[in-house]
Motif scaffolding. Structure first.
Motif, PDB file in Angstrom:
ATOM      1  N   ASP A  42       0.817  -1.214   0.000  1.00 17.12           N
ATOM      2  CA  ASP A  42       0.000   0.000   0.000  1.00 17.12           C
ATOM      3  C   ASP A  42       0.851   1.264   0.000  1.00 17.12           C
ATOM      4  O   ASP A  42       0.437   2.298  -0.524  1.00 17.12           O
ATOM      5  CB  ASP A  42      -0.936   0.011   1.210  1.00 17.12           C
ATOM      6  CG  ASP A  42      -2.033  -1.032   1.097  1.00 17.12           C
ATOM      7  OD1 ASP A  42      -2.257  -1.517  -0.032  1.00 17.12           O
ATOM      8  OD2 ASP A  42      -2.654  -1.356   2.120  1.00 17.12           O
ATOM      9  N   GLU A  43       2.039   1.190   0.570  1.00 14.65           N
ATOM     10  CA  GLU A  43       2.912   2.361   0.631  1.00 14.65           C
ATOM     11  C   GLU A  43       3.440   2.758  -0.747  1.00 14.65           C
ATOM     12  O   GLU A  43       3.844   3.892  -0.953  1.00 14.65           O
ATOM     13  CB  GLU A  43       4.101   2.089   1.557  1.00 14.65           C
ATOM     14  CG  GLU A  43       3.714   1.925   3.005  1.00 14.65           C
ATOM     15  CD  GLU A  43       3.236   3.226   3.627  1.00 14.65           C
ATOM     16  OE1 GLU A  43       3.802   4.282   3.310  1.00 14.65           O
ATOM     17  OE2 GLU A  43       2.280   3.162   4.417  1.00 14.65           O
ATOM     18  N   LEU A  45       1.590   2.668  -3.474  1.00 15.80           N
ATOM     19  CA  LEU A  45       0.482   3.137  -4.285  1.00 15.80           C
ATOM     20  C   LEU A  45       0.310   4.651  -4.193  1.00 15.80           C
ATOM     21  O   LEU A  45       0.677   5.283  -3.210  1.00 15.80           O
ATOM     22  CB  LEU A  45      -0.818   2.454  -3.830  1.00 15.80           C
ATOM     23  CG  LEU A  45      -0.862   0.946  -3.974  1.00 15.80           C
ATOM     24  CD1 LEU A  45      -2.172   0.404  -3.415  1.00 15.80           C
ATOM     25  CD2 LEU A  45      -0.688   0.517  -5.416  1.00 15.80           C
TER      26      LEU A  45
END
Length: 128
Positions: A42-43, A45
């Motif tokens: 997620d980091e 994105l």
């Protein structure tokens, strides 16, 4: 695990801990906040608000304008896949596909020819 004098062998536990941590980092079950290589997925994105505000610009910079509509892209890929399967089946039935064979036990075998290496741009060139 326990030394002859009855004490725990701390060095063994440290080694086992380091091995477990290394395995967890490699598998992605343990992420490092301040690492460029081992962050959570997620980091990496784009933030949703940034994506919504700059979607067209991001697609242009990545040269992905032709894929901006999910429905159109999926329909095109579906049609292309159907055509590919039809061609594959026709070539197999006519014996023109040297990479697909039927083994004596009736199972299909696919042999993949070696591909030449292709130089690609790193992902960093697409992201500022």
């Amino acid at each position: 695990m326990i030394a002859k004098d009855g004490k725990f062998r701390v060095s063994l536990y440290k080694a086992l801990l380091f091995v477990a941590v290394a395995d967890a980092i490699k598998s992605g079950s343990l992420n490092l906040i301040y690492s460029n290589k081992y962050r959570s997925l997620d980091e990496y994105l784009i933030l949703k608000a940034d994506w919504e505000a700059n979607r067209d610009e991001y697609l242009r910079r990545a040269q992905l304008e032709n894929f901006s509509s999910c429905e159109v892209t999926l329909k095109t890929l579906d049609q292309s896949l159907d055509v590919g399967y039809e061609r594959l089946n026709e070539n197999f039935q006519s014996g023109e596909n040297p990479y697909l064979t039927v083994r004596p036990n009736g199972r299909l075998h696919v042999s993949t020819p070696k591909q030449e290496e292709v130089e690609c741009l790193s992902l960093g060139t697409f992201f500022s």
